[in-house]
Design a protein around this motif. Structure first.
Motif, PDB file in Angstrom:
ATOM      1  N   ASN A  29       1.483  -0.970   0.205  1.00  0.00           N
ATOM      2  CA  ASN A  29      -0.149   0.257  -0.055  1.00  0.00           C
ATOM      3  C   ASN A  29       1.076   1.684   0.077  1.00  0.00           C
ATOM      4  N   PHE A  30       2.128   1.015   0.113  1.00  0.00           N
ATOM      5  CA  PHE A  30       3.094   2.484   0.110  1.00  0.00           C
ATOM      6  C   PHE A  30       3.152   3.013  -1.137  1.00  0.00           C
ATOM      7  N   ILE A  31       2.493   2.216  -1.921  1.00  0.00           N
ATOM      8  CA  ILE A  31       3.375   2.708  -3.650  1.00  0.00           C
ATOM      9  C   ILE A  31       2.524   4.230  -3.306  1.00  0.00           C
ATOM     10  N   LEU A  32       1.112   4.467  -2.992  1.00  0.00           N
ATOM     11  CA  LEU A  32       0.652   5.332  -2.766  1.00  0.00           C
ATOM     12  C   LEU A  32       0.891   6.678  -2.394  1.00  0.00           C
ATOM     13  N   VAL A  33       1.892   6.126  -1.454  1.00  0.00           N
ATOM     14  CA  VAL A  33       1.862   7.954  -1.259  1.00  0.00           C
ATOM     15  C   VAL A  33       4.039   8.217  -1.574  1.00  0.00           C
ATOM     16  N   LEU A  34       4.389   7.282  -3.268  1.00  0.00           N
ATOM     17  CA  LEU A  34       5.428   7.432  -3.462  1.00  0.00           C
ATOM     18  C   LEU A  34       5.757   8.712  -4.766  1.00  0.00           C
ATOM     19  N   GLY A  38      10.408   7.778  -6.995  1.00  0.00           N
ATOM     20  CA  GLY A  38       9.709   7.237  -6.219  1.00  0.00           C
ATOM     21  C   GLY A  38       9.268   5.520  -6.747  1.00  0.00           C
ATOM     22  N   ARG A  39       7.889   5.639  -7.716  1.00  0.00           N
ATOM     23  CA  ARG A  39       7.047   4.911  -8.356  1.00  0.00           C
ATOM     24  C   ARG A  39       8.230   3.769  -9.076  1.00  0.00           C
ATOM     25  N   ILE A  41      11.667   4.297  -9.656  1.00  0.00           N
ATOM     26  CA  ILE A  41      12.559   3.276  -8.871  1.00  0.00           C
ATOM     27  C   ILE A  41      11.537   1.913  -8.300  1.00  0.00           C
ATOM     28  N   PHE A  42      10.928   1.592  -7.740  1.00  0.00           N
ATOM     29  CA  PHE A  42       9.373   1.037  -7.550  1.00  0.00           C
ATOM     30  C   PHE A  42       9.630  -0.506  -8.201  1.00  0.00           C
ATOM     31  N   PHE A  43       9.229   0.379  -9.377  1.00  0.00           N
ATOM     32  CA  PHE A  43       8.681  -0.833 -10.793  1.00  0.00           C
ATOM     33  C   PHE A  43       9.849  -1.303 -11.238  1.00  0.00           C
ATOM     34  N   PHE A  44      11.204  -0.744 -11.276  1.00  0.00           N
ATOM     35  CA  PHE A  44      12.732  -1.408 -11.845  1.00  0.00           C
ATOM     36  C   PHE A  44      12.719  -2.313 -10.829  1.00  0.00           C
ATOM     37  N   ILE A  45      13.172  -2.119  -9.069  1.00  0.00           N
ATOM     38  CA  ILE A  45      12.927  -3.357  -8.482  1.00  0.00           C
ATOM     39  C   ILE A  45      11.898  -4.498  -8.324  1.00  0.00           C
TER      40      ILE A  45
END
Length: 68
Positions: A29-34, A38-39, A41-45
């Protein structure tokens, strides 16, 4: 490219979808506040993790599909 590398690469790329599906089952759920960076980097990881998880998750999904 050697004859061994082609099937291995096919296995890894075919497992990407299974790995992504397995990672989507986790509550993130933390993806909503990035912010935007940040998003990205998140999708790359998440993509890199999907490659690794997919190698294991793809045969499991295949066996489940064959049983039905």
């Amino acid at each position: 490219m050697t004859l061994l590398a082609s099937p291995v690469l096919a296995w890894i790329f075919a497992g990407l979808q299974s790995g992504w599906r397995a990672l989507n089952k986790l509550p993130l759920n933390f993806i909503l506040v990035l912010p935007i960076l940040g998003r990205i980097i998140f999708f790359f990881i998440k993509g890199m993790l999907a490659f690794m998880v997919g190698i294991i998750a793809m045969p499991i999904e295949y066996v489940k599909c064959r049983k039905h």
